[in-house]
Write an enzyme that holds these catalytic residues in place. Structure first.
Site, PDB file in Angstrom:
ATOM      1  N   LYS A  66      37.158  30.043  19.252  1.00 36.11           N
ATOM      2  CA  LYS A  66      38.057  28.888  19.193  1.00 36.11           C
ATOM      3  C   LYS A  66      38.372  28.372  20.588  1.00 36.11           C
ATOM      4  O   LYS A  66      38.378  27.156  20.831  1.00 36.11           O
ATOM      5  CB  LYS A  66      39.346  29.267  18.452  1.00 36.11           C
ATOM      6  CG  LYS A  66      39.171  29.432  16.959  1.00 36.11           C
ATOM      7  CD  LYS A  66      40.392  30.032  16.302  1.00 36.11           C
ATOM      8  CE  LYS A  66      40.164  30.240  14.803  1.00 36.11           C
ATOM      9  NZ  LYS A  66      41.276  30.957  14.147  1.00 36.11           N
ATOM     10  N   GLN A 110      46.772  33.738  14.775  1.00 37.99           N
ATOM     11  CA  GLN A 110      45.613  34.314  14.095  1.00 37.99           C
ATOM     12  C   GLN A 110      46.050  35.340  13.055  1.00 37.99           C
ATOM     13  O   GLN A 110      46.827  36.244  13.343  1.00 37.99           O
ATOM     14  CB  GLN A 110      44.685  34.968  15.121  1.00 37.99           C
ATOM     15  CG  GLN A 110      43.404  35.524  14.528  1.00 37.99           C
ATOM     16  CD  GLN A 110      42.478  34.439  14.008  1.00 37.99           C
ATOM     17  OE1 GLN A 110      42.311  33.397  14.637  1.00 37.99           O
ATOM     18  NE2 GLN A 110      41.880  34.694  12.874  1.00 37.99           N
ATOM     19  N   ASP A 133      47.186  24.830  11.593  1.00 41.98           N
ATOM     20  CA  ASP A 133      46.575  25.531  10.468  1.00 41.98           C
ATOM     21  C   ASP A 133      46.985  24.904   9.137  1.00 41.98           C
ATOM     22  O   ASP A 133      46.369  25.182   8.102  1.00 41.98           O
ATOM     23  CB  ASP A 133      46.978  27.011  10.478  1.00 41.98           C
ATOM     24  CG  ASP A 133      45.810  27.927  10.826  1.00 41.98           C
ATOM     25  OD1 ASP A 133      44.665  27.447  10.846  1.00 41.98           O
ATOM     26  OD2 ASP A 133      46.044  29.117  11.054  1.00 41.98           O
TER      27      ASP A 133
END
Length: 304
Positions: A66, A110, A133
């Protein structure tokens, strides 16, 4: 975004491969162009903060990738690597600081988190405009109501592939196998907004195979490797495989497989995503897109 017509590469007789890797590369190039234009207008570079707690090997690989893709798109990446002993209070304190940091436009924690940390509380501590997200209750609620907001990256990636390769989905029967808040539930909402008739199968569904045989579009996100077999699929259906698992072959080598038994399903399907090279690259590309959209919302007051 536009792209070439259906890939000429056939998965097998009857099925065409959906090239998620190629599509994601083109999408990332478009995002990089837009990031440059955004900087020219505001002299601001969109910034993404990624928080990793603990040392899960798979998560470490995802986080590094990422960061690499964020830089390639011309954005800033801020990495926060915390020990597994980090307390809930310490993690929430970091998120609170990132929420008010003007250099940060997107925040991603995460998952999974180490035992003892509450992922729901952590996710919902992120302010909605930086929740790239799309998992917080505000963005999830806006999606359910069909309002502008940040959409979870993996379902968004699946939707972009479906729009490009399938086109108009109005009236099609869609089956989502898996009802997680990360993929299955938001995917169902997105397909509803496209005009599909949507069914969601989950662990208590009595006959998922029978439902799949009626579906024009099947999206599979269960975490159960090679669950979907060839005789589940309606001839010509579009199959989107979100799953990814590593299996060990005789001799010790490993390979990646999805939630779909590819060699069995491909002869029946009209379109199918490979694993790897299908949905996975789209997830990171859509994270970049969400970060740019978040920066636009914060700086320009533009809805996502």
């Amino acid at each position: 975004m536009t792209g070439p017509a259906l890939s000429d590469a056939y998965a097998s007789p009857g099925a065409r491969l959906i090239d998620g890797k190629g599509f994601a590369a083109r999408l990332t190039q478009d995002i990089a162009t837009d990031v440059s234009a955004f900087y020219d207008r505001h002299h601001i570079t969109p910034g993404l903060a990624v928080v990793l707690v603990g040392n899960d090997p798979a998560s470490e690989v995802y986080v590094r990738n990422k960061a690499l893709q964020t830089h390639r798109a011309g954005m800033r990446s801020f990495m926060h690597m915390l020990p597994a002993t980090t307390s809930q209070e310490e993690l929430l304190g970091l998120i609170a600081r990132l929420n008010v940091d003007p250099e940060i436009h997107g925040i991603l924690v995460q998952l999974p988190l180490p035992a003892g940390l509450d992922p729901v509380a952590v996710t919902n501590a992120i302010v909605p405009e930086k929740d790239v997200d799309g998992l917080g209750v505000v963005n999830a609620g806006r999606l359910t109501l069909g309002l502008p907001g940040i959409v979870p990256c993996t379902p968004l990636g699946c939707l972009l592939l479906l729009r490009h390769y399938v086109g108009d989905m109005r009236g099609q029967d869609a089956l989502v196998i898996g009802a997680s808040s990360l993929v299955g539930r938001p995917m169902a909402q997105l397909l509803l907004q496209e005009g599909c008739t949507v069914t969601v199968a989950h662990i208590d569904t009595r006959d998922t195979a029978a439902l799949a045989r009626q579906a024009d579009i099947v999206v599979v996100a269960t975490g159960v490797r090679e669950l979907v077999r060839g005789d589940w699929i309606k001839p010509g259906a579009t199959v989107i495989d979100v799953g990814i698992s590593r299996v060990t072959l005789p001799g010790g080598k490993t390979r990646l497989v999805g939630d779909v038994k590819f060699d069995e399903v491909a002869p029946h399907a009209g379109l199918i995503t490979p694993v790897p090279g299908g949905v996975g690259p789209m997830t990171i590309a859509c994270l970049l897109r969400n970060t740019l959209d978040a920066a636009r919302t914060i700086v320009e007051g533009r809805a996502c």
